[in-house]
Design a protein around this motif. Sequence first.
Motif, PDB file in Angstrom:
ATOM      1  N   SER A 102       0.828  -1.205   0.000  1.00 26.51           N
ATOM      2  CA  SER A 102       0.000   0.000   0.000  1.00 26.51           C
ATOM      3  C   SER A 102       0.867   1.262   0.000  1.00 26.51           C
ATOM      4  O   SER A 102       1.098   1.883   1.032  1.00 26.51           O
ATOM      5  CB  SER A 102      -0.950  -0.001   1.215  1.00 26.51           C
ATOM      6  N   TRP A 103       1.353   1.613  -1.180  1.00 32.13           N
ATOM      7  CA  TRP A 103       2.101   2.846  -1.371  1.00 32.13           C
ATOM      8  C   TRP A 103       1.763   3.399  -2.755  1.00 32.13           C
ATOM      9  O   TRP A 103       1.269   2.676  -3.620  1.00 32.13           O
ATOM     10  CB  TRP A 103       3.610   2.651  -1.211  1.00 32.13           C
ATOM     11  N   SER A 104       2.025   4.678  -2.956  1.00 37.94           N
ATOM     12  CA  SER A 104       1.592   5.300  -4.199  1.00 37.94           C
ATOM     13  C   SER A 104       2.465   6.490  -4.556  1.00 37.94           C
ATOM     14  O   SER A 104       3.243   6.978  -3.740  1.00 37.94           O
ATOM     15  CB  SER A 104       0.129   5.752  -4.071  1.00 37.94           C
ATOM     16  N   VAL A 105       2.305   6.938  -5.781  1.00 38.80           N
ATOM     17  CA  VAL A 105       2.885   8.188  -6.271  1.00 38.80           C
ATOM     18  C   VAL A 105       1.725   9.145  -6.486  1.00 38.80           C
ATOM     19  O   VAL A 105       0.755   8.798  -7.161  1.00 38.80           O
ATOM     20  CB  VAL A 105       3.635   7.980  -7.589  1.00 38.80           C
ATOM     21  N   SER A 106       1.786  10.331  -5.901  1.00 42.47           N
ATOM     22  CA  SER A 106       0.684  11.289  -5.970  1.00 42.47           C
ATOM     23  C   SER A 106       1.161  12.598  -6.594  1.00 42.47           C
ATOM     24  O   SER A 106       2.118  13.201  -6.113  1.00 42.47           O
ATOM     25  CB  SER A 106       0.129  11.554  -4.567  1.00 42.47           C
ATOM     26  N   ILE A 107       0.480  13.022  -7.663  1.00 43.24           N
ATOM     27  CA  ILE A 107       0.847  14.249  -8.367  1.00 43.24           C
ATOM     28  C   ILE A 107      -0.421  15.053  -8.636  1.00 43.24           C
ATOM     29  O   ILE A 107      -1.371  14.533  -9.234  1.00 43.24           O
ATOM     30  CB  ILE A 107       1.555  13.957  -9.699  1.00 43.24           C
ATOM     31  N   ALA A 108      -0.447  16.293  -8.197  1.00 46.08           N
ATOM     32  CA  ALA A 108      -1.570  17.191  -8.469  1.00 46.08           C
ATOM     33  C   ALA A 108      -1.050  18.424  -9.196  1.00 46.08           C
ATOM     34  O   ALA A 108       0.082  18.856  -8.986  1.00 46.08           O
ATOM     35  CB  ALA A 108      -2.258  17.608  -7.170  1.00 46.08           C
ATOM     36  N   ALA A 109      -1.913  18.982 -10.033  1.00 42.96           N
ATOM     37  CA  ALA A 109      -1.600  20.245 -10.697  1.00 42.96           C
ATOM     38  C   ALA A 109      -2.640  21.279 -10.292  1.00 42.96           C
ATOM     39  O   ALA A 109      -3.846  21.023 -10.386  1.00 42.96           O
ATOM     40  CB  ALA A 109      -1.593  20.069 -12.209  1.00 42.96           C
ATOM     41  N   GLU A 110      -2.165  22.419  -9.820  1.00 45.20           N
ATOM     42  CA  GLU A 110      -3.027  23.538  -9.443  1.00 45.20           C
ATOM     43  C   GLU A 110      -2.902  24.650 -10.482  1.00 45.20           C
ATOM     44  O   GLU A 110      -1.803  24.901 -10.988  1.00 45.20           O
ATOM     45  CB  GLU A 110      -2.624  24.110  -8.088  1.00 45.20           C
ATOM     46  N   VAL A 111      -4.012  25.301 -10.770  1.00 41.94           N
ATOM     47  CA  VAL A 111      -3.999  26.493 -11.617  1.00 41.94           C
ATOM     48  C   VAL A 111      -4.586  27.636 -10.795  1.00 41.94           C
ATOM     49  O   VAL A 111      -5.724  27.553 -10.331  1.00 41.94           O
ATOM     50  CB  VAL A 111      -4.806  26.287 -12.905  1.00 41.94           C
ATOM     51  N   ASP A 112      -3.777  28.648 -10.585  1.00 40.81           N
ATOM     52  CA  ASP A 112      -4.181  29.797  -9.766  1.00 40.81           C
ATOM     53  C   ASP A 112      -4.725  29.353  -8.410  1.00 40.81           C
ATOM     54  O   ASP A 112      -5.725  29.874  -7.909  1.00 40.81           O
ATOM     55  CB  ASP A 112      -5.215  30.645 -10.510  1.00 40.81           C
ATOM     56  N   GLY A 113      -4.069  28.362  -7.814  1.00 43.14           N
ATOM     57  CA  GLY A 113      -4.401  27.908  -6.472  1.00 43.14           C
ATOM     58  C   GLY A 113      -5.476  26.846  -6.376  1.00 43.14           C
ATOM     59  O   GLY A 113      -5.741  26.343  -5.277  1.00 43.14           O
ATOM     60  N   GLU A 114      -6.100  26.478  -7.478  1.00 41.53           N
ATOM     61  CA  GLU A 114      -7.159  25.467  -7.456  1.00 41.53           C
ATOM     62  C   GLU A 114      -6.652  24.173  -8.083  1.00 41.53           C
ATOM     63  O   GLU A 114      -6.090  24.182  -9.189  1.00 41.53           O
ATOM     64  CB  GLU A 114      -8.389  25.955  -8.223  1.00 41.53           C
ATOM     65  N   THR A 115      -6.868  23.049  -7.395  1.00 41.09           N
ATOM     66  CA  THR A 115      -6.436  21.761  -7.933  1.00 41.09           C
ATOM     67  C   THR A 115      -7.342  21.361  -9.085  1.00 41.09           C
ATOM     68  O   THR A 115      -8.561  21.258  -8.935  1.00 41.09           O
ATOM     69  CB  THR A 115      -6.479  20.675  -6.848  1.00 41.09           C
TER      70      THR A 115
END
Length: 266
Positions: A102-115
Amino acid sequence: MTGRLQDELLAIALEAAARAGALLRDGRPADLGVAATKSSPIDVVTEMDIAAEKLITGIITDRRPADGLLGEEGASNEGSSGVRWVIDPLDGTVNYLYGLPSWSVSIAAEVDGETVVGVIAAPMRGETCHAVLGEGAFVNGERAHCRPTPPFEHALVSTGFGYRLEVRTHQAAVAHRLIPQVRDIRRAGSAAIDLCDVGSGRLDGYYERGLHAWDYAAGALFAREGGALTGGRPGEPPNPDLTVAAVPGTFERLQGLLDELGAWHD
């Protein structure tokens, strides 16, 4: 946000998560050891966390050099484009260190502070979860949905514990008071996976104190796009004091109960 930018960010996140996940899965040394510690001697960083973050940030900066970066293992850049990437290269490091899946790679992209884009790769599950703001949540390309609202006493809830003694002691006391009121409590060890499990119908709820943006940014978007609700204390978004995600109906009661139990403080 234009559809073209959205598609570009998603493609980059999917590529970076897949490549980092493959590195972690296939490159794990048999004698893997601790490279450093963070909040306490049992809050560890391995050499693979560092290598995975370097790989991810290299892909992003090659494709979009003006973007900002915030990574768990130290990547930090303000950027000038209005886009910021929030990266946990290995969520569930202790699981990974011990050889647990149970492990993962997590990547989020925000535009002007919003995911707006979130990708969570869980290689040992053979799953990649992704979500785009307003477009839904998907597991391996198939649309995901949260579960129907259960009676609260039938809710299956997951949580996690911090690594500082005073924090985990209080967290255990909160769990002790919560567990008689729900079906059961799980502790998987990866916040990103727990949030995906809420959004894809494998859990009714999840909460944890002490998370950082890289822990919940991608997973919280996935949970919401799967139909779940997310927040912190009542009226607040997810934040380091408290992160809560649950199916509608369960969320409101769980959030209120956690507030009463003091799950937001040590």
